[in-house]
Enzyme design. Structure first.
Site, PDB file in Angstrom:
ATOM      1  CG  ASP A   7      -1.866   1.132   1.284  1.00 39.48           C
ATOM      2  OD1 ASP A   7      -2.177   1.684   0.206  1.00 39.48           O
ATOM      3  OD2 ASP A   7      -2.315   1.502   2.383  1.00 39.48           O
ATOM      4  CD  GLU A  68      -5.108   0.848  -2.239  1.00 42.91           C
ATOM      5  OE1 GLU A  68      -5.429  -0.191  -1.634  1.00 42.91           O
ATOM      6  OE2 GLU A  68      -5.340   1.988  -1.799  1.00 42.91           O
ATOM      7  CG  ASP A 141      -1.007   3.254   6.275  1.00 45.54           C
ATOM      8  OD1 ASP A 141      -1.150   4.031   5.342  1.00 45.54           O
ATOM      9  OD2 ASP A 141      -1.202   3.561   7.470  1.00 45.54           O
TER      10      ASP A 141
END
Lengths: 171, 171
Positions: A7, A68, A141
């Site tokens: 992420d 992501e 996260d």
């Protein structure tokens, strides 16, 4: 198969490593957050994150990477750093010849919770349940990075089966 | 001092290398454009650009790097690639311990033409004149990279003199 989910972020870059088990489940290998000093120069921060990402590949030897996908957000300054870190993750995978895929936040949420509009708490709850963890990984996260890795494990496996079926039908 | 200027981009990444001469002028060393295949996967394109940027450091051994700062533009897809390539340029400089600065497009235009609102043709004309070239470097990304390098040579030198004067006054 071992998947590394990332992420991307400049201040906090979440990572999650999972293995697919023989029973078709996903097992936690590692989860955490890479950080850079917000008071340091941008080039130093990017280098620190790049070095840390590179070390993840050494430490966990993933077979496949999921990152992501970055979208334009309200905060332009934040999205630039996020885009730059996602680029570093992609280059690190590509440099090692490892397959890498990007998923949008809503693709990840839909894969994990069934809804592309699920909130962070719902994603965290499902990640905890899917991996059979005693508690929700923190910060968000880190949980998000695991969600990305799970999404990839499930969708990637499904896509591989689909590709195999299409290939078989053509024979 | 040798400056490498980079105008980041995924499809076309401009680069320009200049030397400051003993007479206080700037001399062209090299100029060109790094390209990646628009039909290739994003991770392969970023790796190709990263490899090419890395080679620029080997080929030209710059003392200092200047990169155009990325802003959000109308085309979100384009700006993401540009941000990612700028990140790769910053990491390449930082990895080698080389000083790197970013300048906004209007800072570069103002340094070269006197106006932050100058158009590309005006910037190209001034770059051609400043470096004493027989014709304008093409494409525009290459000329822009030279403009960034010149901006850095002039502003960096001025900033160094200012820093030296401040340090002297404190003694």
């Amino acid at each position: 198969m071992r998947v590394l989910g990332i992420d991307p972020g400049l201040t906090r870059c979440g990572f999650g490593v999972i293995d697919s088990t023989t029973t078709g489940k996903a097992a936690l290998v590692a989860v955490g957050v890479l950080r850079s000093d917000p008071t340091a120069a941008i080039e130093q921060r990017l280098l620190d994150i790049d070095t840390a990402i590179s070390q993840l590949f050494v430490d966990y030897a993933p077979d496949s990477i999921a990152v992501e996908r970055v979208f334009a957000q309200a905060n332009v300054r934040t999205v630039m750093g996020t885009a730059q870190v996602s680029g570093l993750a992609l280059v690190n995978a590509s440099r090692r010849g490892l397959p890498v895929r990007s998923y949008t936040p809503s693709e990840v949420k839909a894969a994990i919770t069934g809804s592309g509009r699920a909130d962070k708490a719902q994603v965290g709850t499902m990640v905890t349940k899917i991996l059979g963890l005693p508690e929700m990984p923190k910060p968000a996260d880190a949980a998000d990075a695991l969600a990305i890795a799970i999404c990839h494990l499930w969708r990637g496996a499904a896509q591989d089966r689909l590709a195999a079926a299409v290939a078989a039908a053509r024979r």
